[in-house]
Design a protein around this motif. Sequence first.
Motif, mmCIF file in Angstrom:
data_model
loop_
_atom_site.group_PDB
_atom_site.id
_atom_site.type_symbol
_atom_site.label_atom_id
_atom_site.label_comp_id
_atom_site.label_asym_id
_atom_site.label_seq_id
_atom_site.Cartn_x
_atom_site.Cartn_y
_atom_site.Cartn_z
ATOM 1 N N LEU A 124 0.844 -1.198 0.000
ATOM 2 C CA LEU A 124 0.000 0.000 0.000
ATOM 3 C C LEU A 124 0.877 1.245 0.000
ATOM 4 C CD1 LEU A 124 -0.140 1.343 3.107
ATOM 5 C CD2 LEU A 124 -1.677 -0.571 3.474
ATOM 6 N N TYR A 143 -5.642 8.050 5.062
ATOM 7 C CA TYR A 143 -5.704 6.674 4.564
ATOM 8 C C TYR A 143 -6.293 5.769 5.629
ATOM 9 C CZ TYR A 143 -4.096 2.861 1.540
ATOM 10 O OH TYR A 143 -4.029 1.793 0.693
ATOM 11 N N PHE A 192 -7.301 2.094 7.240
ATOM 12 C CA PHE A 192 -6.771 0.733 7.219
ATOM 13 C C PHE A 192 -7.711 -0.072 8.093
ATOM 14 C CE2 PHE A 192 -3.018 -2.144 8.393
ATOM 15 C CZ PHE A 192 -2.979 -2.730 7.146
ATOM 16 N N SER A 202 -7.739 0.655 2.663
ATOM 17 C CA SER A 202 -7.319 -0.717 2.404
ATOM 18 C C SER A 202 -7.994 -1.609 3.421
ATOM 19 C CB SER A 202 -5.809 -0.871 2.556
ATOM 20 O OG SER A 202 -5.170 -0.481 1.370
ATOM 21 N N VAL A 206 -3.992 -7.876 2.319
ATOM 22 C CA VAL A 206 -4.834 -6.753 1.909
ATOM 23 C C VAL A 206 -5.759 -7.282 0.837
ATOM 24 C CG1 VAL A 206 -4.881 -4.543 0.724
ATOM 25 C CG2 VAL A 206 -3.203 -4.960 2.505
ATOM 26 N N GLU A 246 -8.527 -5.585 -0.410
ATOM 27 C CA GLU A 246 -9.122 -4.570 -1.269
ATOM 28 C C GLU A 246 -8.470 -3.228 -0.984
ATOM 29 O OE1 GLU A 246 -10.926 -4.287 -4.358
ATOM 30 O OE2 GLU A 246 -11.874 -5.923 -3.245
ATOM 31 N N THR A 247 -8.226 -2.449 -2.031
ATOM 32 C CA THR A 247 -7.704 -1.102 -1.843
ATOM 33 C C THR A 247 -8.376 -0.176 -2.835
ATOM 34 O OG1 THR A 247 -5.543 -1.838 -1.104
ATOM 35 C CG2 THR A 247 -5.651 0.371 -1.979
#
Lengths: 541, 296
Positions: free
Chosen positions: B25, B33, B35, B201, B208, B210-211
Amino acid sequence: MFANSFTLCRFIFRRDWLHSLLWFAGILALVVGFGSGISAMYPDQTSLDVMLETLKSPAMVAMIGPAYTNADGVFTLGAMYSVYMLVWSAIIVGIMNVFLVVRHTRRDEEHGRIEVIRSLPVGRLSNMSATLTAAVILNTALALLIGLGLGAVGERGMDYAGGLLFGAAICSFGLAMAGVTAVLCQLNKNPNAAMALSFGLLTLLYLLCAVGNVQENEPLVAVSLLGLLLQAKIYVDNNWLPVIITLIVALALSAVAFYLCSIRDMGEGLIPSRPGRNDAAPYLKSAVWLAWRLLRAPFIIWALVVPVLGIAYGSVMGDLEAFLKTNEIFMQISGGDPMRMASFFLLVMSICSAIPVLQYILKARGQEKRGYAENILARSVSRHSQLGGYYIISIIGAVIMPVLNAVGFWAGSATVMDNPVPFGKWLLGCVLYTPALLFMTGIAAALIAYLPRLTGLAWGYLGFSFAVLYLGSLFDIPEWVGKLSPFGHIPVLPKVEGLGATATYEISAGELATLVVMTVLAAILSVLGFIGYRNRDMKFD
Amino acid sequence: MGSILEIRNLTKKFGQFTALNDINLSVQPGEVYGFIGPNGAGKTTTIRILLGILKATSGSAVIFGRDVWKDAVEIHKHIAYVPGDVNLWPNLTGGEVIDLFVRLRRSKSQNRKKELIERFDLDPTKKCRAYSKGNRQKVALIAAFSAEADLYILDEPSSGLDPLMEKVFQECILELKKEGKSVFLSSHILQEVERLCDKVSIIRDGRVIETGTMQELRHLTRTRISVETERPIEGLVSNPSVHAIRRENRGLVFAVDTKDLNSVITFLTGFGITKLECSPPTLEDLFMSHYQNVRG
C-alpha cells in the motif's frame, strides 16, 4: 462479607499452581536437600564442636543467630542444622508470601480484576479472605512437606518432631509476613509501594534479629520474630511457644487487614492520593532521563538500605574483635586469618547490592513487556538510548553500591572497635566486588537482548550465587561450583595480616587479572546485549 | 513528490505463523488513509513494523523515502503516533507524559498542549494509574496532536472515547487534513473511516484484500433497498443481481448490485411502489461482503 471466598480461593490455586509448585520445589530442595547432606559433612562430634566455635563468633551470630547445645552441653547435628538454616529459610518463605498477597490483592485491584470479581455475588472481603486462606493452605502444606521430608531423611537425631517444628516455624513466619503485607496493601493504591514496604519491613526484622542476638537484647530479639523462632531450639528442646506466638501475631495482623479493607473504597488506599504535576519537570526530556524518573524512588531507597545493612553488620565488628582476643580455637580454625569473618559480611552485602543493580537493568524489559517502551520507541528515540538509560543507572548502581557498603560498614565498625580499621581498607574490600556487579549487569543485558522472556534467569543466577557462596562457606561444596558465580572469583580481603589499623592487604597480579578479565567479559556481554536489542522485535506480553 | 509511506511485498512471520502476507500500500501527501479489518487481521503488526518496533521478515516499508527499520529515529522526528492500547506509566501524571512525548520528538511547540487538554477535557494532574481507558487514550491523542508532524499514524485511536470526544477527535483529523497533513488511520469503526478517509485498504488474515478510494469501493458493493408496493412482487428471486431478500412489515428488504440498480427499480415500478427507501452502502456492508467472500 465473605460469600464465595472458597470458590475464589480455588481460583487462586488454578491461577497459581505452577508458580507455587516452583516455590515449593525451590524451598524443599534447599531445606530438605541440605538436611540430607549435613550428616556426611559433619561425620562426628569433633567436627561439630569445631563448627560450634565458628558459630560462636559474633559475625556468625549476627548472620544466622546464636547456636545452642542440649542439656548435656552437646552441640547436636540437629541443632547445627536448625541454627544454620532457620533464619534464611524463614526469610525466603516470607518473600514467597509477600509476592502471593500483593499479587492477589493490590495488583489484581490495580488491573481491574477485582472489579469484575466484585460484580459477581461475592462479599466485600471475599477476595482478602480467599487470599489469606490460600496463604494458610500453602504455608501449612509447605510446613508438613518440610517436616515429613526432614523426618524421612532422618539424619542423626533429626526426628519428625523436630522436622515438623522446623517447618512450622518458618511457615508461621511466612503467615506473619502474609498478614503484614495484607495490612500494607490497604495503605496505598500502588502495589509496588506495598511490595517495597513489605520487603523493607522484612529487612528491618532481619537487622533487629542480627543486632538483638549479638547484643543479647531480649526485646529486640522477640520483636524481630525471626529471633523469637530461633528460641524454639528445634531438635533440642522443641519448644512450640514461639511458633504459637508468631501465629497469633499473624492472626492479629490479618484481623487488622480485614478491618482496614472493610472501611476503604475499592481501588483506593487509606492514604488518599494527591494530585500530581501539571507539567513534566524540565529535565524529563529524553529516554535516559525517563529511566531515571522511573528508577528514582527505588534508587534512593536502596541507597539508604545498603548503608544501613553495612552499619548493622559493621556494628558486630567490636564484638568480633573482643571475641578474637579471647578465643584461641577460633584463631586456629580460621588459619590465622581473622578477617575472613569480616569478608564474609562483605560478600553477603555485595550480593545484596546486586539486587538493585539487576532491578535497574531489568526494568528495561519490564517497560517493553508492559507496552510502555512502545510509546518511547515510536518517537525519535533509538533502541540504544532506550536500553541505555536503564543500563547506565545499573552501572552507576554497580559503582556506587559497593562504596555505600563500605561507608556503612566503616561507620558501624569504627564506633565499636577499639582499634578501628581505616575506611580506605573497607573501601578496597567492597570495591573489589564492582566487577562482579558489572558482570551481573552484562548478563542481564544479554538476556534482555537474546532471551527476553527468560530474564528471570538473572535472578535465578543471583540466587544461585547466594546459595552456593553462603551455604558453601559452611558446607563442603566443591570449589568449582562457587566459581560458577562471579562473586566466587572475587579475592576475599586478600593477604590480611592482623586486625584493626595494622591490617594490611595487597592484591596479587593473578587476582588483579581475574578482576580485569571479569570487567572485560562484562563489557563484551553488554556490547552483545546492545547489538541484540537493536536487532530484535519488541516482545509484548 | 512521491508517496509519504510506501509498503511493498511486506511479510512478517512469528515463528510458523504468518501475521502479514505480501502487503502492498502507499499513502500520498495530504491523504487520510484508512486501514480497516477485524481484530487479529494484522493492523497493529503492520503499524509496529512501520514504527521500527518489529522487523519485517521480507519486503520493504519506507516512510519519507527512508527505511522504517534502519532510519527509525530520523523518521520519528516527523511522525506522531497513537497506539491502539495505550499503556502509560502508572506513577506519572498525564501532564508529565504529554510533555515527555512532545519533547521526545524534539519539537518545541508547547502552545497546543493547553488548548487540546481543554478540548479533550482531561485532568492532567492525575496519575495514569487512576485514568480510565478513554482518558489514557486522550493523553496519547493530545500528545500526538500537539506535535507538528507530517504523518500521523493512529491505531484504533478513538476506541474508548465517548461520542462527544469522538467528535472532537474527528474535528482534529479534519483540521489536519485541511493543513495538508497525511494520516494513516487503522480502525474498525466504519462510520469513522467513511467520514474521514480518502482511501481505504481492507486487511484480513494478514492480506490486503481490497484497496481503493471510497468512491471506487462503493462500485463493488450493493445498495440496500426497502420497498412496499400495491401488488405483491413476483419474480424478484430469479433476478441474479438481487440478494438476501426478506419480508419486513408489509414490504421487502433486499440488497442489489449497484451497477444493476436501474433495471431493478424499473422492474419494481410495475407493481406500483408506495414506499421506497434506498440506503447507500455502508462500509459495514462492504466489509461484510468481503468478510464472507474470503471466508467462503
